[in-house]
Design an enzyme around this catalytic site. Structure first.
Site, short mmCIF file in Angstrom:
data_model
loop_
_atom_site.label_atom_id
_atom_site.label_comp_id
_atom_site.label_asym_id
_atom_site.label_seq_id
_atom_site.Cartn_x
_atom_site.Cartn_y
_atom_site.Cartn_z
N ASP A 181 34.01 39.51 32.17
CA ASP A 181 34.27 38.20 31.56
C ASP A 181 34.56 37.21 32.68
O ASP A 181 34.97 37.59 33.77
CB ASP A 181 35.44 38.25 30.58
CG ASP A 181 36.77 38.48 31.26
OD1 ASP A 181 36.89 39.46 32.02
OD2 ASP A 181 37.71 37.68 31.07
N GLU A 224 39.64 39.99 30.91
CA GLU A 224 40.71 39.89 31.92
C GLU A 224 41.20 38.45 32.07
O GLU A 224 42.41 38.21 32.18
CB GLU A 224 40.18 40.41 33.28
CG GLU A 224 41.25 40.62 34.32
CD GLU A 224 41.60 39.37 35.11
OE1 GLU A 224 42.67 39.36 35.73
OE2 GLU A 224 40.82 38.40 35.10
N1 BES Z 1 40.49 38.03 40.22
C1 BES Z 1 41.53 37.21 39.68
C2 BES Z 1 42.89 37.42 40.33
C3 BES Z 1 42.86 37.49 41.83
C4 BES Z 1 42.18 36.52 42.54
C5 BES Z 1 43.48 38.51 42.49
C6 BES Z 1 42.13 36.60 43.92
C7 BES Z 1 43.46 38.58 43.86
C8 BES Z 1 42.75 37.64 44.57
C9 BES Z 1 41.63 37.47 38.20
O1 BES Z 1 40.37 37.53 37.58
C10 BES Z 1 42.35 36.33 37.54
O2 BES Z 1 42.07 35.21 37.82
N2 BES Z 1 43.21 36.66 36.63
C11 BES Z 1 43.87 35.70 35.80
C12 BES Z 1 44.73 36.50 34.86
C13 BES Z 1 45.63 35.73 33.96
C14 BES Z 1 44.86 35.02 32.89
C15 BES Z 1 46.64 36.66 33.30
C16 BES Z 1 44.66 34.75 36.66
O3 BES Z 1 45.27 35.14 37.66
O4 BES Z 1 44.67 33.56 36.31
MN MN Z 2 39.82 35.21 37.71
#
Ligand code: BES
Ligand code: MN
Length: 457
Positions: free
Chosen positions: A92, A156
């Protein structure tokens, strides 16, 4: 069996990875059916299931998770007595935002200046291709030396916890000795990095009501309780004068023990305008990886164009708080609710609704799998591996750590600072994809070898 160096095998697979990444990017798999049809996500899920079947995965299944989205699972058995490695990614993506600000269409993978642009190219469809390419290279060069489980999540980015709940309900499904989370990124392009800490996140929607309806701002303004003014006042109370987050009952003084994020580098990565200061106090790494940070994500208020001279009867905002390891997401949500409610001026009616949330995560950097990853990164990049935190969140990590306390976690991926994840013009570096696919293949080999050495096999 033909035998070329693994690096050549990976390099030869990159054109195919590009073709397939383009197919995957073409699905607008935003897991919010108000914005994009569910069928886009379903097509992405079945694309991944087919890709796993084509690599001889067993038990390939598209799993319906409790939040109404789908995760894709598969199992590829390895040699007897081999350890089991779980490879994670998500298919996603974030919505494209303002499509007119993309230099090429968000759902058409487009090469420009040596990078491939498209929504999800780095976060995290590139991660899917990283896993597939590593496995394909190994399969062509003597085989995959471990048992592999693959899980690719479908929501996610929404924080709605579908796969987390599913994993808790099926506690054996994702059990593994090592878990490679392919959804993080190098600290900087070309600097091999394992991410050892992630922040968690809490989201709350706050609504303020003060009047039965909007009023003429000349006839009533000055005495009528303005809901938008009340909201602004409440939101402002979430920061001190330096801009540091101040939520009653939440500690804001953490310190990051590892690498320091140079302030000038950060200014450049974040593209801060000349003359504008950073917010908060302490080192940049402390602020990003060891302290809570509030962000107002959206405000419901009349847009400038079309606004009338009125006192607003109601207003709303979506607020997020990122929290470092050691801070509990549930307690943070309650603290945020209590703070906003108490900060309401003039007896304004306040309603706080807590939304998606995820716990923070800290990896054990002393694990044997870390050593195997460090060697793999050194060989693939010709540089020493760095260890950094990241302020982003991957809520499933915490769920898996709770279910499998002995599993070793490795967070790698394609989201380096130039990837502009979540923004317009997201992109992935093909060199980084190649090096990380090679890293992952080398890691699986070294991890299998280290495992059989300790097992005396
Ligand atoms: N991949 C990201 C998180 C991330 C980015 C980890 C760069 C390490 C390095 C992930 O897909 C993300 O963006 N997650 C969301 C989750 C939230 C909605 C709970 C976020 O961090 O905004
Ligand atoms: Mn992300």
């Amino acid at each position: 069996m033909s035998s070329v160096p693994l690096s050549e095998a990976v390099a030869a697979l990159i054109p195919r990875a590009k073709t397939e990444l383009a197919e995957l990017v073409a699905f607008a798999s935003v897991a919010d059916w108000r914005q994009f049809p569910k069928s886009e996500s379903q097509k992405a899920a079945s694309w991944i299931a087919d890709a796993l079947r084509a690599e001889d995965f067993r038990d390939v299944e598209v799993l319906d998770t409790p939040d109404g989205t789908q995760s894709v699972y598969g199992y590829l058995p390895g040699p007897a007595d081999a350890p089991t490695v779980l490879l994670y990614a998500h298919y996603d993506v974030q919505p494209p935002l303002d499509e007119s600000r993309w230099l090429s269409p968000p759902f058409e993978l487009t090469e420009r200046d040596g990078r491939w642009y498209g929504r999800g190219a780095a976060d995290c469809k590139g991660g899917v291709l990283m896993h597939l390419t590593a496995l394909r290279a190994l399969r062509g060069q003597g085989g995959v030396p471990v048992n592999v489980k693959v899980i690719v999540e479908g929501s996610e980015e929404q924080g709605t916890g579908g796969l987390e709940r599913y994993a808790e309900q099926h506690p054996g499904l994702l059990a593994a000795d090592a878990i490679v989370i392919g959804d993080a990124g190098n600290f900087r392009l070309g600097l091999p990095t394992v991410t050892s800490a992630l922040r968690g996140m809490v989201v709350a929607e706050v609504r303020v009501n003060t009047l039965q309806g909007n009023l003429h701002s000349g006839m009533f303004g000055g005495a009528a309780p303005d809901a938008l003014a009340a909201l602004i006042h409440m939101l402002a109370s979430l920061r001190d004068e330096t801009g540091a987050t101040t939520i009653d009952g939440l500690d804001g003084g953490g310190e990051w023990p590892g690498i320091a994020y140079d302030e000038a580098d950060f200014r450049q990565d974040a593209k801060v305008l000349d003359g504008v200061g950073l917010i908060g106090t302490g080192g940049v790494s402390d602020r990003l990886w060891a302290r809570p940070a509030v962000t107002v994500l959206g405000i419901d208020a009349p847009p400038v164009v079309g606004a009338t001279p009125s006192v607003q009867a109601s207003a709303g905002a979506l607020v997020s708080v990122r929290i470092p390891p050691g801070v509990d997401a549930v307690r943070t949500g309650e603290a945020l609710r209590a703070h906003l409610t108490a900060a309401a001026p003039w007896g304004a009616k306040v309603e706080v609704t807590l939304g998606g949330s995820g716990q923070p995560f800290a990896a054990d950097t002393g694990s044997p799998a870390y050593a195997a990853m460090a060697e793999a990164m050194r060989e693939a990049y010709g540089r020493e591996m760095a260890e950094a935190g990241n302020g982003g969140s991957i809520p499933l990590c915490n769920t898996l750590a709770g279910l499998y306390p002995r599993a070793e976690f490795l967070l790698i991926g394609l989201s380096e600072p130039e990837a502009a994840i979540h923004a317009v013009n997201e992109s992935v570096s093909p060199q980084e994809l190649e090096k990380l696919a090679l890293t992952e293949a080398l890691f699986l080999r070294r991890y299998a070898a280290a495992h059989s050495a300790t097992q005396g096999v």
